[in-house]
Design a protein around this motif. Sequence first.
Motif, short mmCIF file in Angstrom:
data_model
loop_
_atom_site.label_atom_id
_atom_site.label_comp_id
_atom_site.label_asym_id
_atom_site.label_seq_id
_atom_site.Cartn_x
_atom_site.Cartn_y
_atom_site.Cartn_z
N ARG A 1 0.92 -1.19 -0.07
CA ARG A 1 0.16 0.05 -0.08
C ARG A 1 0.93 1.22 0.01
O ARG A 1 0.52 2.32 -0.42
N VAL A 2 2.11 1.21 0.43
CA VAL A 2 2.88 2.26 0.50
C VAL A 2 3.08 2.67 -0.83
O VAL A 2 3.11 3.80 -1.27
N GLU A 3 3.58 1.79 -1.90
CA GLU A 3 3.76 2.19 -3.09
C GLU A 3 2.37 2.56 -3.85
O GLU A 3 2.58 3.46 -4.75
N GLU A 4 1.35 1.73 -3.57
CA GLU A 4 0.26 2.05 -4.22
C GLU A 4 -0.39 3.42 -4.00
O GLU A 4 -0.89 4.02 -4.94
N LEU A 5 -0.07 3.89 -2.76
CA LEU A 5 -0.39 5.48 -2.52
C LEU A 5 0.44 6.40 -2.73
O LEU A 5 0.10 7.72 -2.81
N THR A 6 1.79 6.11 -2.44
CA THR A 6 2.69 7.20 -2.67
C THR A 6 3.61 6.95 -3.57
O THR A 6 4.29 7.98 -4.06
N GLY A 7 3.70 5.77 -4.48
CA GLY A 7 4.77 5.84 -5.74
C GLY A 7 6.09 5.49 -5.26
O GLY A 7 7.12 5.09 -5.93
N LEU A 8 6.19 5.36 -3.77
CA LEU A 8 7.70 5.20 -3.23
C LEU A 8 7.79 3.59 -3.16
O LEU A 8 7.00 2.98 -2.59
N LYS A 9 9.02 3.17 -3.78
CA LYS A 9 9.17 1.80 -3.35
C LYS A 9 10.02 1.68 -2.29
O LYS A 9 11.32 2.06 -1.98
N VAL A 10 9.28 1.36 -0.96
CA VAL A 10 9.93 1.13 0.18
C VAL A 10 9.79 -0.27 0.94
O VAL A 10 8.68 -0.99 0.79
N SER A 11 10.74 -0.75 0.95
CA SER A 11 10.86 -2.28 1.55
C SER A 11 9.86 -2.43 2.78
O SER A 11 9.75 -1.53 3.54
N ALA A 12 9.39 -3.59 2.90
CA ALA A 12 8.67 -3.92 4.17
C ALA A 12 9.60 -3.67 5.27
O ALA A 12 9.15 -3.15 6.42
#
Lengths: 703, 364
Positions: A299-310
């Motif tokens: 959801r982090v990438e879905e909402l922000t576009g940021l690729k942040v690992s778990a």
Amino acid sequence: MDISYNWLRDLTGVSVEPRPLAERLTMAGLAVDAVHEKGDDHVLEFDLTSNRPDCLSHLGIAREAAALTGAQVKLPDLTAKNVEGRAEQFTAVEIEDPNLCPRYAARVVRGVKIQPSPEWLVRRLQAIGQRPINNVADVTNFVMHELGQPLHAFDLAKLSEFRIVVRRARAGEKIRTLDGVERELDEQMLVIADAARAVAVAGVMGGEETEISDATADVLIESAYFDPQSVRRTSKLLGLQTEASYRFERGVDYEGVRRAQDRCVALICELAGGTATEDAIDVYPKRITPPTVRLRPRRVEELTGLKVSAEESRRILDSLGFEPAAGEVEDGELTFGVPTWRTDVRIEEDLVEEVARVYGYDKIGEALPPSPVTGEYLVGDRRRRAARQVLTAAGSNEAVSISFIEESSGVDETGASRFELLPGLQQVEGEGAWVALSNPIIEGARLMRPSLLPGLLEATRHNFNHGTRDVRLFETGRVFAASAGSDGGGESRPVEVESFALLVTGEALEDGKAAGRPSDFFDLKGALEAAADAMRVGALEFETASVRHLREGQAARVRVGGREVGNAGRLSEELAARYKFRQPVYVAEVSLSELLAVGERPARYTPLPRYPGVSRDVSLVADRRVAFGEMRRTILSLGIEECRGVALVDVYEGANMPEGKRSLTLRVEYRADDRTLRDEEVDAMHARVVAALEGEFGAQLRG
Amino acid sequence: MSSEAVDYDAQVAAVREAFEREFERFARFQGGAGTEGLSLGEAETLLRELGELRTRHTAKKSALAQLMKLIGRVPAEERAAFGQRVQALNNEVATKLDEAQAALDNRIGQLKVERERVDVTLPGRRPRRGHLHPITLLRQRIEDIFVSMGYAVEDGPEVETDFYNFTALNIPELHPARSPQDTFYTTDGLSLRSQTSTVQIHAMQKRRPPLRVVAPGRVFRRDTPDATHNPMFFQVEGLLVDRGINMGHLKGTLSEFVRRLFGPDTRTRFRPSYFPFTEPSMEADYSCFKCGGAGCRLCKGSGWIELGGSGMVHPNVLKAVNIDPEEFSGFAFGLGIDRMCGLMYELDDIRLLFENDLRFLEQF
């Protein structure tokens, strides 16, 4: 809110310089408006959003700074030096209304010596703009700014039966607060009382009678969690906003109650001497459990576009105090316990924001969204713009007026409207007809305008007062009236009609040049016609009428295709006198909603004439009340196919004219499509026209 | 010498002399000089007199014409020499006349140009034009930009119900924004919309995703009027809902917007913020259009100017209009038109916007 950089450093050991730190915090959502140097310290001036009450302290900012810089928060020493006896030996606490006060802790320090605070404490308080009073009061204030928990110190000896009752105020109960003002309370307000009376307004301000004085020896330190809404209501009703109420109404950390109290007691023992009780009476009947919130890392990438690992997300949340709850990992899903101080985090999207703001909004890449839809203007907007363009090109300026007007400018003493309202607005009289504000801010401006004219008249008065006598203004905007169906109550909205109004006064313009004569009805009419033409609504029809706000004899109702759209004419004497206008003012108001509802007149080509036309003028003396429009209509309805148009050449109503008469010169154009008309033909046709005018209107041919 | 003996040379010399005598006053104009100082009247008189002189000396009955006719009658042995001489005289006369005439014509032309010279710096004779209100000007520009980016312009009521103004926007029951301290209420208990975000709800009820709308319009907040506040002002709301929309699209959109409005070199900056109807939320700043980001009085030295609030549409807002936040996501933003207007035109008192003073309106 002011934060001391040195203080912050003591709590975190953070090594980033003040200004870069301020920048980091700002970019993480804690806006620093300014950084000031103050002695050997720096003060950071924060402008916090209302969702972050946890940051209303040095500890709160320290947590953020630590998370952003990788530092660790170091809590101050909480151990009191001299400890003896249990709190219940000296006092008692009873909560009558646990809804308004879920938690109340009291701890006692005996044998203190009230005196000025030491230098270091004074400096800390002064750095953030606080005024030192005495050691005990200063310590409560200091700890509030350090840990965010408001505290209060009572003079224990002055509490009746030495005990605390947290209850609602009694009807008409009064208390003199620390600021010396006697305040009357209501039964919804929460107070701290002793056995006899209210001694503090809970969460807002203490009472004068139990205040710490130089003679105080034993103090009771209150640390509590009050219901935010209750504190907000009380504070607002009493008109009393304090540092305490500001924090309570936004929500303090209910698990930080004891920590702040212990810190406060430890400092009092250190600075004012005295012996603390070894424990506190902590009434906390229903433990508040912090919520848990799940996070699906995708959801982090879905909402922000940021690729942040778990892992990175988890690390960031951990640094902010979010604890991974046990029994996680289904489809990589994580669950976190929300820190007790974070009243703002309740759903997954909140966690996404936490991750993104610490990771850095600046790392979000920019992209334009893929475009599956096409742009479009508001219906009729091209026509609106065209009308505006034509009017400005003809010398009118566009006005924008405030939507509320003074009641007296819209409604007369009997409650009747001063203006005739547009079609579509309910024509009812009296209070219920209007949309009125219950809480206006500009004195008297209580009515949502039922017409644009009061605004334009006000603007005209303003311009007259500033020496501008030639005023041409137009405005478009909503006008309001109660809806016919609003009797039943409920959520029926008033009627909003888009209106268009025009005002002309002073010297006329002709073809953009000063015409050397005062404006009259026809300048107004011409401008209105030009606007309507630009909107392609077809010809406006003007018809003599009585209109409430217009002068008799210079008033017209305006129609399009038989449909009434508004009115135009000279402002009535009565209204002109109200505004102290000494020159004629012409106003028109039409419903833009109605005009736009009229279909756009398409441009249609008719072949250019192949044979020349012939014009014949006819001058007639007729009664003044015979309208040109009627004459024109009569001529055109004679059924003479070759009669192509009737234009006005001249109106004469001066000397040599019998009373009540005027002379009109009309020009009639004759043309055939298939031949050049012979003189005799035209003569015959024209004779019919003249005869009709003579017959129909008693007009006499003029020599 | 017999009486038949004719002295042809003398005849030519006499004609020349007669011409020269009369032409003498024009001789100074030869070679294009000598006309300085002549007034237009004088030059025109001289030109006319020169014309008469030409007629007298070159017309059919002139002495020179007579000489030309004589050529054929001159004895053959002298004819060639005589002919040449007459021809030379003829040419000489014509040249002199032409040159003097050219000089006078030239002078007259110059003087006429001079006489009709205009002062091009005098004011043009233009029709007196009215002016659109600065808010309309800016609003139209903003609409144009967003329409070109695929947005539909939308509108909603100014008098609103609780649901649209607050509840559907995830503003809780006891939120301070709802208090009559901050929001205007009608005697019927309706509110004046306190933000154009209300149109988000209307738009999503009317159109289903994918959608993009902008909604410019009036909003109302209970601020006491002063140099920087009005109880009524203009905002523009933007909303985009589709599958797979994220904050990168929001940043891209707002950056594109400010570049189109303020120029291609405009930079943007995004900070986390808080609004009840968006999560995550962000505040957008753009580099100051006056100093380009170096820091000036307009941007209070920071180099940045606040554009407005924005963020990803809060799931509760999507749920309020029955859009599944798991399927669709979207962003929303709200920009203050008056505030932008105040900055762009450097207004020292924002109340001027609604006073409708012509001295103010005519500046735009």
